[in-house]
Enzyme design. Structure first.
Site, mmCIF file in Angstrom:
data_model
loop_
_atom_site.group_PDB
_atom_site.id
_atom_site.type_symbol
_atom_site.label_atom_id
_atom_site.label_comp_id
_atom_site.label_asym_id
_atom_site.label_seq_id
_atom_site.Cartn_x
_atom_site.Cartn_y
_atom_site.Cartn_z
ATOM 1 N N LYS A 151 0.830 -1.220 0.000
ATOM 2 C CA LYS A 151 0.000 0.000 0.000
ATOM 3 C C LYS A 151 0.865 1.271 0.000
ATOM 4 O O LYS A 151 0.630 2.183 -0.790
ATOM 5 C CB LYS A 151 -0.942 -0.031 1.201
ATOM 6 C CG LYS A 151 -2.019 -1.130 1.064
ATOM 7 C CD LYS A 151 -3.056 -1.051 2.146
ATOM 8 C CE LYS A 151 -2.569 -1.518 3.493
ATOM 9 N NZ LYS A 151 -2.211 -2.941 3.604
ATOM 10 N N THR A 230 11.341 4.171 5.942
ATOM 11 C CA THR A 230 10.213 4.637 6.764
ATOM 12 C C THR A 230 9.406 3.427 7.241
ATOM 13 O O THR A 230 8.254 3.578 7.637
ATOM 14 C CB THR A 230 9.274 5.588 5.973
ATOM 15 O OG1 THR A 230 8.837 4.899 4.796
ATOM 16 C CG2 THR A 230 9.948 6.877 5.589
ATOM 17 N N SER A 231 10.002 2.216 7.186
ATOM 18 C CA SER A 231 9.227 1.019 7.559
ATOM 19 C C SER A 231 9.528 0.567 8.990
ATOM 20 O O SER A 231 8.775 0.880 9.901
ATOM 21 C CB SER A 231 9.482 -0.111 6.574
ATOM 22 O OG SER A 231 8.788 0.183 5.388
ATOM 23 N N ARG A 232 10.608 -0.167 9.159
ATOM 24 C CA ARG A 232 11.023 -0.584 10.503
ATOM 25 C C ARG A 232 12.546 -0.614 10.529
ATOM 26 O O ARG A 232 13.186 -1.069 9.571
ATOM 27 C CB ARG A 232 10.494 -1.983 10.846
ATOM 28 C CG ARG A 232 9.013 -2.036 11.187
ATOM 29 C CD ARG A 232 8.694 -1.337 12.527
ATOM 30 N NE ARG A 232 7.295 -1.411 12.857
ATOM 31 C CZ ARG A 232 6.365 -0.517 12.525
ATOM 32 N NH1 ARG A 232 6.705 0.559 11.826
ATOM 33 N NH2 ARG A 232 5.108 -0.668 12.881
ATOM 34 N N ASP A 256 13.311 7.197 9.125
ATOM 35 C CA ASP A 256 12.266 7.574 10.093
ATOM 36 C C ASP A 256 12.234 6.569 11.235
ATOM 37 O O ASP A 256 11.548 6.783 12.227
ATOM 38 C CB ASP A 256 10.900 7.618 9.393
ATOM 39 C CG ASP A 256 9.809 8.133 10.325
ATOM 40 O OD1 ASP A 256 10.035 9.198 10.955
ATOM 41 O OD2 ASP A 256 8.761 7.478 10.461
ATOM 42 N N GLU A 261 14.856 1.310 18.250
ATOM 43 C CA GLU A 261 14.722 2.752 18.470
ATOM 44 C C GLU A 261 14.145 3.107 19.843
ATOM 45 O O GLU A 261 14.305 4.237 20.309
ATOM 46 C CB GLU A 261 13.853 3.382 17.373
ATOM 47 C CG GLU A 261 12.405 2.926 17.394
ATOM 48 C CD GLU A 261 11.624 3.356 16.156
ATOM 49 O OE1 GLU A 261 12.221 3.473 15.082
ATOM 50 O OE2 GLU A 261 10.408 3.560 16.286
ATOM 51 N N HIS A 300 10.313 8.407 13.996
ATOM 52 C CA HIS A 300 9.167 7.542 13.677
ATOM 53 C C HIS A 300 7.899 8.397 13.562
ATOM 54 O O HIS A 300 6.903 8.179 14.251
ATOM 55 C CB HIS A 300 8.982 6.440 14.728
ATOM 56 C CG HIS A 300 8.243 5.259 14.165
ATOM 57 N ND1 HIS A 300 8.629 3.967 14.384
ATOM 58 C CD2 HIS A 300 7.142 5.175 13.373
ATOM 59 C CE1 HIS A 300 7.803 3.145 13.764
ATOM 60 N NE2 HIS A 300 6.884 3.862 13.147
ATOM 61 N N ALA A 302 6.507 9.319 10.424
ATOM 62 C CA ALA A 302 5.926 9.288 9.081
ATOM 63 C C ALA A 302 4.397 9.186 9.113
ATOM 64 O O ALA A 302 3.709 9.707 8.244
ATOM 65 C CB ALA A 302 6.514 8.128 8.278
ATOM 66 N N PHE A 303 3.875 8.511 10.113
ATOM 67 C CA PHE A 303 2.420 8.299 10.191
ATOM 68 C C PHE A 303 1.697 9.519 10.754
ATOM 69 O O PHE A 303 0.475 9.596 10.721
ATOM 70 C CB PHE A 303 2.122 7.104 11.124
ATOM 71 C CG PHE A 303 2.429 7.451 12.561
ATOM 72 C CD1 PHE A 303 3.720 7.424 13.038
ATOM 73 C CD2 PHE A 303 1.411 7.855 13.419
ATOM 74 C CE1 PHE A 303 4.016 7.787 14.340
ATOM 75 C CE2 PHE A 303 1.696 8.215 14.724
ATOM 76 C CZ PHE A 303 2.999 8.184 15.176
HETATM 77 P P1 NAD Z 1 1.615 -3.720 2.927
HETATM 78 O O1 NAD Z 1 1.354 -4.998 3.642
HETATM 79 O O2 NAD Z 1 0.532 -3.084 2.137
HETATM 80 O O3 NAD Z 1 2.867 -3.915 1.934
HETATM 81 C C1 NAD Z 1 4.016 -4.594 2.284
HETATM 82 C C2 NAD Z 1 4.606 -5.177 1.007
HETATM 83 O O4 NAD Z 1 5.854 -5.785 1.340
HETATM 84 C C3 NAD Z 1 3.719 -6.272 0.369
HETATM 85 O O5 NAD Z 1 3.488 -5.977 -0.995
HETATM 86 C C4 NAD Z 1 4.562 -7.535 0.529
HETATM 87 O O6 NAD Z 1 4.383 -8.449 -0.541
HETATM 88 C C5 NAD Z 1 5.961 -6.932 0.533
HETATM 89 N N1 NAD Z 1 6.981 -7.820 1.063
HETATM 90 C C6 NAD Z 1 6.873 -8.775 2.022
HETATM 91 N N2 NAD Z 1 8.057 -9.403 2.184
HETATM 92 C C7 NAD Z 1 8.919 -8.810 1.299
HETATM 93 C C8 NAD Z 1 10.275 -9.025 0.985
HETATM 94 N N3 NAD Z 1 11.009 -9.958 1.599
HETATM 95 N N4 NAD Z 1 10.840 -8.233 0.036
HETATM 96 C C9 NAD Z 1 10.123 -7.280 -0.617
HETATM 97 N N5 NAD Z 1 8.817 -7.057 -0.356
HETATM 98 C C10 NAD Z 1 8.239 -7.802 0.598
HETATM 99 O O7 NAD Z 1 2.182 -2.728 4.041
HETATM 100 P P2 NAD Z 1 2.231 -1.140 3.995
HETATM 101 O O8 NAD Z 1 0.942 -0.586 4.466
HETATM 102 O O9 NAD Z 1 2.753 -0.708 2.664
HETATM 103 O O10 NAD Z 1 3.320 -0.859 5.140
HETATM 104 C C11 NAD Z 1 4.664 -1.278 5.002
HETATM 105 C C12 NAD Z 1 5.366 -1.120 6.336
HETATM 106 O O11 NAD Z 1 5.479 0.276 6.644
HETATM 107 C C13 NAD Z 1 4.596 -1.694 7.539
HETATM 108 O O12 NAD Z 1 4.842 -3.078 7.703
HETATM 109 C C14 NAD Z 1 5.127 -0.896 8.703
HETATM 110 O O13 NAD Z 1 6.200 -1.586 9.301
HETATM 111 C C15 NAD Z 1 5.655 0.383 8.051
HETATM 112 N N6 NAD Z 1 4.952 1.586 8.521
HETATM 113 C C16 NAD Z 1 5.675 2.596 9.048
HETATM 114 C C17 NAD Z 1 5.037 3.741 9.477
HETATM 115 C C18 NAD Z 1 5.810 4.913 10.048
HETATM 116 O O14 NAD Z 1 5.227 5.771 10.702
HETATM 117 N N7 NAD Z 1 7.108 5.013 9.831
HETATM 118 C C19 NAD Z 1 3.653 3.853 9.379
HETATM 119 C C20 NAD Z 1 2.933 2.794 8.806
HETATM 120 C C21 NAD Z 1 3.590 1.659 8.384
#
Ligand code: NAD
Length: 334
Positions: A151, A230-232, A256, A261, A300, A302-303
């Protein structure tokens, strides 16, 4: 029915009280972790936390009435799902509340690096109004490698397309719609690393993705690439990033999130008897990153837009009501 909320700000409390007016609600500002006096919430049936709580088997063992955990986040790596499974505790998350929000922050970070926004602002605030040392680079015609095109990654692709960037994607489940609409070229991870000028991570943290960017990955990356996360934090091997920046292989990073952290957030955790000694190295590496001029770190955040936070609370209220009506939704499973 006793519902206990952790990591709650005052303004959130008002919305939750309004949305769940038939229930007994308790609120705590602090996270739920081993330092919390669990006896205070012994009878809790529903617990809702954000990401700085650490929901482990010890906590679940101490809450015999707990039936439902509602995390107010998309990520759920702070919850021991094997332990909830064993105890038949249902877990829900907020699968979507701010994919555009996080993608917008991702681009804020990319532009901050590409246009040297942080040193530019620091200079002018210090009375230095000239351009020396502040030359940036265009995004147009540069290649962005989006690792994880779910997403958030999809919104990053949409924005990158607007900047007329070349877009590469890596995901075990390629999204053909992104290929069609935004010319995303799906490649293997090694090819993406070798070709992308900017590598941005958008996938969950789990056993398979932990340290997906490690020393080996950095050695395969295009020389002079930039890293955005910006993920983890755990997706990047922090010590390896410090090394790759030091060698100049990686030109810069905008983060982020940081590995472990919570310790940067609450420094005294280092002194806790439960603090794993192996995390001391990660903590020092984080401190090196924070001081590096080629690295930008946001907390952290981004959200953290008004619209996204309102959507998080709306979905959390819906999740709790759905669970109470025996129709749980947004379930998270092992
Ligand atoms: P999502 O589930 O829609 O998308 C994750 C994608 O990663 C999927 O398409 C999946 O197929 C893919 N994936 C899984 N394993 C993989 C791999 N080994 N290599 C490549 N791709 C792989 O999730 P999202 O809503 O896009 O969110 C992604 C991440 O962002 C969340 O898991 C969360 O940790 C992080 N996040 C961070 C914040 C922030 O404030 N910084 C806020 C929301 C989410």
């Amino acid at each position: 029915m006793r519902l206990v909320f952790f990591e709650i700000e005052d303004w959130e409390r008002d919305i939750l009280i309004k949305g769940l007016d038939n229930y007994e609600l308790d609120f705590y500002k602090e996270p739920l972790n081993d330092s919390f006096d669990i006896a205070k919430i012994k009878t809790a049936e529903i617990v809702s936390t954000f990401i700085y709580s650490e929901l482990n088997s010890k906590i679940f063992d101490s809450l015999p009435s707990l039936r439902f955990v509602s995390t107010r986040s998309t990520g759920f790596d702070h919850i021991d799902l094997a332990a909830t499974n064993k105890k038949d505790i249902v877990v829900s998350n907020v699968p979507s509340y701010g994919e555009n929000t996080v993608a917008e922050h991702t681009f804020a970070l990319i532009l901050a690096l590409s246009r040297k926004i942080v040193p530019s602002v620091e200079n002018t605030k210090n009375g230095i109004f000239d351009q020396s040392g502040l030359q940036g680079f265009d995004l147009k015609n540069k290649t962005i490698g989006i690792v994880g095109t779910g997403k958030i990654g999809a919104h990053v692709a949409r924005m990158a397309y607007g900047f007329e960037m070349n877009i590469m994607g890596y995901d075990p489940f390629p999204n053909m719609e992104l290929q069609r609409r935004f010319s995303v070229e799906y490649l293997g991870l090694d090819d993406l690393l070798a070709n992308a000028d900017i590598i941005t991570l958008h996938m969950p943290l789990n056993d398979k993705t932990k340290h997906i960017l490690d020393g080996e990955a950095f050695s395969k990356a295009k020389s002079g690439a930039y890293i955005i996360n910006t993920s983890r934090g755990g997706l990047i091997e922090t010590t390896a990033l410090v090394k790759a920046l030091g060698e100049g292989r990686i030109a810069g990073a905008a983060l982020d999130v940081l590995e472990e952290e919570a310790v940067i957030r609450e420094e005294l955790e280092v002194l806790s008897p439960n603090f794993p000694k192996e995390n001391l190295l990660i903590n020092s590496a984080n401190n090196i990153l924070l001081k590096n001029d080629r690295v930008i770190v946001t907390p952290h955040n981004a959200f953290n837009s008004k619209e996204a936070l309102e959507r998080i609370l709306e979905t959390t209220i819906e999740n709790i009501k759905a669970f109470l009506e025996n129709q749980p939704k947004n379930l998270v499973k092992v």
